[in-house]
Design a protein around this motif. Structure first.
Motif, PDB file in Angstrom:
ATOM      1  N   ILE A 191       1.948  -3.812   4.608  1.00 19.94           N
ATOM      2  CA  ILE A 191       1.841  -2.414   4.164  1.00 19.94           C
ATOM      3  C   ILE A 191       1.776  -2.327   2.640  1.00 19.94           C
ATOM      4  O   ILE A 191       1.101  -1.455   2.091  1.00 19.94           O
ATOM      5  CB  ILE A 191       2.977  -1.541   4.736  1.00 19.94           C
ATOM      6  CG1 ILE A 191       2.555  -0.072   4.712  1.00 19.94           C
ATOM      7  CG2 ILE A 191       4.269  -1.727   3.991  1.00 19.94           C
ATOM      8  CD1 ILE A 191       3.411   0.831   5.546  1.00 19.94           C
ATOM      9  N   ILE A 192       2.431  -3.234   1.946  1.00 13.12           N
ATOM     10  CA  ILE A 192       2.339  -3.248   0.481  1.00 13.12           C
ATOM     11  C   ILE A 192       0.926  -3.621   0.048  1.00 13.12           C
ATOM     12  O   ILE A 192       0.347  -2.987  -0.850  1.00 13.12           O
ATOM     13  CB  ILE A 192       3.390  -4.199  -0.119  1.00 13.12           C
ATOM     14  CG1 ILE A 192       4.783  -3.611   0.075  1.00 13.12           C
ATOM     15  CG2 ILE A 192       3.113  -4.470  -1.594  1.00 13.12           C
ATOM     16  CD1 ILE A 192       5.912  -4.547  -0.274  1.00 13.12           C
ATOM     17  N   ILE A 193       0.349  -4.619   0.692  1.00 11.61           N
ATOM     18  CA  ILE A 193      -1.019  -5.029   0.355  1.00 11.61           C
ATOM     19  C   ILE A 193      -2.008  -3.912   0.661  1.00 11.61           C
ATOM     20  O   ILE A 193      -2.877  -3.591  -0.162  1.00 11.61           O
ATOM     21  CB  ILE A 193      -1.391  -6.327   1.111  1.00 11.61           C
ATOM     22  CG1 ILE A 193      -0.562  -7.490   0.574  1.00 11.61           C
ATOM     23  CG2 ILE A 193      -2.885  -6.624   0.999  1.00 11.61           C
ATOM     24  CD1 ILE A 193      -0.661  -8.750   1.394  1.00 11.61           C
ATOM     25  N   VAL A 194      -1.875  -3.278   1.815  1.00 10.55           N
ATOM     26  CA  VAL A 194      -2.768  -2.176   2.184  1.00 10.55           C
ATOM     27  C   VAL A 194      -2.597  -1.002   1.225  1.00 10.55           C
ATOM     28  O   VAL A 194      -3.571  -0.360   0.832  1.00 10.55           O
ATOM     29  CB  VAL A 194      -2.534  -1.748   3.648  1.00 10.55           C
ATOM     30  CG1 VAL A 194      -3.253  -0.456   3.978  1.00 10.55           C
ATOM     31  CG2 VAL A 194      -2.980  -2.846   4.587  1.00 10.55           C
ATOM     32  N   SER A 195      -1.366  -0.739   0.798  1.00 12.12           N
ATOM     33  CA  SER A 195      -1.118   0.363  -0.138  1.00 12.12           C
ATOM     34  C   SER A 195      -1.817   0.125  -1.469  1.00 12.12           C
ATOM     35  O   SER A 195      -2.464   1.030  -2.013  1.00 12.12           O
ATOM     36  CB  SER A 195       0.377   0.518  -0.386  1.00 12.12           C
ATOM     37  OG  SER A 195       1.052   0.813   0.789  1.00 12.12           O
ATOM     38  N   VAL A 196      -1.706  -1.079  -1.984  1.00 13.15           N
ATOM     39  CA  VAL A 196      -2.353  -1.401  -3.263  1.00 13.15           C
ATOM     40  C   VAL A 196      -3.870  -1.311  -3.128  1.00 13.15           C
ATOM     41  O   VAL A 196      -4.547  -0.752  -4.003  1.00 13.15           O
ATOM     42  CB  VAL A 196      -1.906  -2.799  -3.754  1.00 13.15           C
ATOM     43  CG1 VAL A 196      -2.735  -3.260  -4.940  1.00 13.15           C
ATOM     44  CG2 VAL A 196      -0.431  -2.792  -4.105  1.00 13.15           C
ATOM     45  N   LEU A 197      -4.413  -1.834  -2.032  1.00  7.83           N
ATOM     46  CA  LEU A 197      -5.858  -1.742  -1.815  1.00  7.83           C
ATOM     47  C   LEU A 197      -6.322  -0.302  -1.673  1.00  7.83           C
ATOM     48  O   LEU A 197      -7.365   0.082  -2.216  1.00  7.83           O
ATOM     49  CB  LEU A 197      -6.252  -2.530  -0.565  1.00  7.83           C
ATOM     50  CG  LEU A 197      -6.225  -4.049  -0.675  1.00  7.83           C
ATOM     51  CD1 LEU A 197      -6.486  -4.678   0.683  1.00  7.83           C
ATOM     52  CD2 LEU A 197      -7.235  -4.531  -1.685  1.00  7.83           C
TER      53      LEU A 197
END
Length: 77
Positions: free
Chosen positions: A9-15
């Protein structure tokens, strides 16, 4: 499992933030000040090329974000 979903979810949020920031503006500031009637009456253009790809990526990443958020909420309770 929880840590993996949290990382995802952190990676998706940044993307998602990156994709939204690089999208071109749909209108200008003068249109916002004067009411923007041309946006309502026939000036809607479909996104093409790179803009269409960015729109689709935003929708897909937003959906993935929501699914991950729901899974994390389910796991944490």
């Amino acid at each position: 499992m929880y840590q993996t979903l949290m990382t995802a979810i952190i990676i998706v949020s940044v993307l998602l933030i990156f994709i939204v920031v690089i999208q071109p503006s749909k209108n200008n500031a003068a249109s916002n000040l004067t009411g923007g009637a041309e946006a309502l009456f026939g000036k809607n253009k479909k996104a093409r090329g790179f803009e269409a790809v960015l729109n689709k990526m935003t929708i897909i990443l937003g959906f993935i974000f929501m699914v991950l958020a729901l899974l994390l909420a389910k796991l944490s309770s």
